[in-house]
Motif scaffolding. Sequence first.
Motif, mmCIF file in Angstrom:
data_model
loop_
_atom_site.group_PDB
_atom_site.id
_atom_site.type_symbol
_atom_site.label_atom_id
_atom_site.label_comp_id
_atom_site.label_asym_id
_atom_site.label_seq_id
_atom_site.Cartn_x
_atom_site.Cartn_y
_atom_site.Cartn_z
ATOM 1 N N GLY A 126 0.797 -1.286 0.338
ATOM 2 C CA GLY A 126 0.180 -0.152 -0.072
ATOM 3 C C GLY A 126 1.250 1.252 -0.097
ATOM 4 O O GLY A 126 0.469 2.291 0.092
ATOM 5 N N GLU A 127 2.215 0.772 0.415
ATOM 6 C CA GLU A 127 2.933 2.920 0.314
ATOM 7 C C GLU A 127 3.291 3.386 -1.064
ATOM 8 O O GLU A 127 3.582 2.460 -1.975
ATOM 9 N N ASN A 128 2.833 4.728 -1.091
ATOM 10 C CA ASN A 128 3.139 5.317 -2.279
ATOM 11 C C ASN A 128 2.355 4.839 -3.704
ATOM 12 O O ASN A 128 2.958 4.770 -4.702
ATOM 13 N N LEU A 129 1.464 4.494 -3.852
ATOM 14 C CA LEU A 129 0.724 3.685 -4.784
ATOM 15 C C LEU A 129 0.859 4.912 -5.797
ATOM 16 O O LEU A 129 0.530 6.251 -5.302
ATOM 17 N N LEU A 130 0.702 4.624 -6.801
ATOM 18 C CA LEU A 130 -0.010 5.505 -8.573
ATOM 19 C C LEU A 130 -0.757 4.668 -8.873
ATOM 20 O O LEU A 130 -0.300 3.856 -9.326
ATOM 21 N N VAL A 131 -1.753 4.888 -9.270
ATOM 22 C CA VAL A 131 -3.109 4.691 -9.945
ATOM 23 C C VAL A 131 -3.325 5.698 -11.350
ATOM 24 O O VAL A 131 -4.154 6.167 -10.835
ATOM 25 N N THR A 132 -3.438 5.336 -12.315
ATOM 26 C CA THR A 132 -4.010 6.367 -13.392
ATOM 27 C C THR A 132 -4.806 5.704 -14.505
ATOM 28 O O THR A 132 -4.293 5.187 -15.056
ATOM 29 N N ALA A 133 -4.581 6.391 -15.016
ATOM 30 C CA ALA A 133 -5.095 7.056 -16.959
ATOM 31 C C ALA A 133 -3.757 5.882 -17.501
ATOM 32 O O ALA A 133 -2.526 6.842 -17.211
ATOM 33 N N PRO A 134 -3.587 5.560 -18.380
ATOM 34 C CA PRO A 134 -2.596 4.960 -18.306
ATOM 35 C C PRO A 134 -1.586 5.924 -18.902
ATOM 36 O O PRO A 134 -0.220 5.044 -19.246
ATOM 37 N N GLU A 135 -1.777 6.116 -19.853
ATOM 38 C CA GLU A 135 -0.619 7.657 -20.935
ATOM 39 C C GLU A 135 -0.335 8.548 -19.618
ATOM 40 O O GLU A 135 0.956 9.657 -20.049
ATOM 41 N N VAL A 136 -0.832 9.234 -18.582
ATOM 42 C CA VAL A 136 -0.830 10.240 -17.883
ATOM 43 C C VAL A 136 1.400 9.433 -16.846
ATOM 44 O O VAL A 136 1.258 10.146 -15.851
ATOM 45 N N HIS A 137 0.854 8.041 -16.307
ATOM 46 C CA HIS A 137 1.452 7.696 -15.362
ATOM 47 C C HIS A 137 2.950 7.472 -15.472
ATOM 48 O O HIS A 137 2.642 7.635 -14.328
ATOM 49 N N VAL A 138 3.124 7.457 -16.255
ATOM 50 C CA VAL A 138 5.126 8.103 -16.156
ATOM 51 C C VAL A 138 5.092 10.089 -15.738
ATOM 52 O O VAL A 138 6.146 9.670 -14.864
ATOM 53 N N ALA A 139 4.901 10.211 -16.551
ATOM 54 C CA ALA A 139 4.623 11.467 -16.319
ATOM 55 C C ALA A 139 3.848 11.770 -14.842
ATOM 56 O O ALA A 139 5.448 12.745 -14.516
ATOM 57 N N LEU A 140 3.015 11.568 -14.771
ATOM 58 C CA LEU A 140 2.490 11.801 -12.796
ATOM 59 C C LEU A 140 3.953 11.669 -11.779
ATOM 60 O O LEU A 140 4.193 12.113 -10.917
ATOM 61 N N GLY A 141 3.703 9.656 -11.739
ATOM 62 C CA GLY A 141 5.359 9.815 -11.520
ATOM 63 C C GLY A 141 6.528 10.225 -11.594
ATOM 64 O O GLY A 141 6.524 10.856 -10.228
ATOM 65 N N ASP A 142 7.141 10.923 -12.632
ATOM 66 C CA ASP A 142 8.587 11.617 -12.351
ATOM 67 C C ASP A 142 7.586 13.091 -11.604
ATOM 68 O O ASP A 142 8.714 13.601 -10.713
ATOM 69 N N LEU A 143 6.967 13.544 -11.871
ATOM 70 C CA LEU A 143 7.172 14.759 -11.474
ATOM 71 C C LEU A 143 6.590 14.861 -9.923
ATOM 72 O O LEU A 143 7.338 15.403 -8.631
ATOM 73 N N LEU A 144 5.621 14.005 -8.989
ATOM 74 C CA LEU A 144 5.867 13.434 -7.568
ATOM 75 C C LEU A 144 7.074 13.086 -7.350
ATOM 76 O O LEU A 144 7.964 13.313 -6.035
ATOM 77 N N ARG A 145 7.937 12.255 -7.319
ATOM 78 C CA ARG A 145 9.600 11.415 -7.311
ATOM 79 C C ARG A 145 10.408 13.126 -7.473
ATOM 80 O O ARG A 145 10.639 13.281 -6.415
ATOM 81 N N ARG A 146 10.321 13.640 -8.615
ATOM 82 C CA ARG A 146 10.602 15.257 -8.536
ATOM 83 C C ARG A 146 10.240 15.921 -7.393
ATOM 84 O O ARG A 146 11.437 16.846 -6.609
ATOM 85 N N ALA A 147 9.324 16.167 -7.293
ATOM 86 C CA ALA A 147 8.369 17.232 -5.823
ATOM 87 C C ALA A 147 9.214 16.268 -4.388
ATOM 88 O O ALA A 147 9.917 17.176 -4.032
ATOM 89 N N ASP A 148 9.020 14.745 -4.187
ATOM 90 C CA ASP A 148 10.233 14.130 -3.272
ATOM 91 C C ASP A 148 11.835 14.736 -3.604
ATOM 92 O O ASP A 148 12.026 14.996 -2.067
ATOM 93 N N ALA A 149 11.961 14.849 -4.193
ATOM 94 C CA ALA A 149 13.525 15.282 -4.864
ATOM 95 C C ALA A 149 13.989 16.802 -4.301
ATOM 96 O O ALA A 149 14.895 16.854 -4.053
ATOM 97 N N GLY A 150 12.970 17.568 -4.676
ATOM 98 C CA GLY A 150 13.030 19.247 -4.310
ATOM 99 C C GLY A 150 13.188 19.769 -5.536
ATOM 100 O O GLY A 150 13.267 20.872 -5.262
ATOM 101 N N GLU A 151 12.828 18.685 -6.409
ATOM 102 C CA GLU A 151 13.117 19.355 -7.742
ATOM 103 C C GLU A 151 12.826 20.399 -8.578
ATOM 104 O O GLU A 151 12.570 20.039 -9.251
ATOM 105 N N VAL A 152 11.137 20.027 -7.870
ATOM 106 C CA VAL A 152 10.163 20.192 -8.705
ATOM 107 C C VAL A 152 10.022 22.546 -8.330
ATOM 108 O O VAL A 152 10.385 22.934 -7.649
ATOM 109 N N ASP A 153 10.035 22.988 -9.631
ATOM 110 C CA ASP A 153 9.309 24.813 -9.172
ATOM 111 C C ASP A 153 8.375 24.765 -8.919
ATOM 112 O O ASP A 153 7.629 24.836 -9.787
#
Length: 272
Positions: free
Chosen positions: A244-271
């Motif tokens: 159950g940790e760090n679930l990501l469930v999405t429309a197929p075409e946005v899965h990669v983009a949203l995952g990248d956004l959230l991981r960059r946010a975790d790393a403090g890399e999102v403007d």
Amino acid sequence: MTPAQRLEIAVDIAREAGQMIIEARQGQAFGHRYKHGHELVTDTDVEVDTRISERLQEYFADEARLSEELAPDREALSTPQALWVVDPIDGTVNFAHGLHHVAVSIGWASEGRTRLGVVHAPFLGETFTALDGQGAWCNGEPIRASRTGSLTHCLVGTGFPYRRDSRPPLMRRLTAVLGHCQDVRRNGSAALDLCDVACGRLDAYYESVSPWDCAAGWLIAREAGARTGHLYPAPAGIPEDLYGENLLVTAPEVHVALGDLLRRADAGEVDL
């Protein structure tokens, strides 16, 4: 017993549990307490979990159970045999406050893969079901996930842990999503958030929850055509379907983009 027969029994049990929840709300006679000092649990949670356990015992006495109130030992997740995963009331805070986003969640897994799922929302009059490899339904009608192809147009569901000191790091994720997606919804039931992704009401959902919150809804979303995954890999020995940790469930075409956004946010890399 076939998976379809198992599903029929699970639906009957979930609907009986849902009626118990409705009657408890009408009577307003339930007591409550806080587990671990911060997590609300009502008498009705325990009563419903007990009834579900009794019904499962009638039909599946030799099969293991993992449930939020009666059998919360997560070591059961590593068993290769059949496992029932139960949340008697997903959305307990909503239930206690008179809100309608409340669900009974029952999933059945074998060999680490969820094979059937039922999420019954008694106050909404909706029963979501799925069988592994056979599709997903709401009140018997087939459902399909969103086909949104752009983060800009995504309506995203999420939630927050009960512990207040765990929330600040998640604010980076929330701010990133608000800055790059259409909007956010926080409805208070992970099982129903997953079902909302399954039927296209939400385009995406991310959160960390317990296995009983997500086992059934994960399958329902996947069978409806959503892409299911995690922001970070599951630990060795825990099946992905039941992690159950760090679930990501999405429309197929946005899965990669949203995952990248959230991981960059975790790393403090999102403007932000």
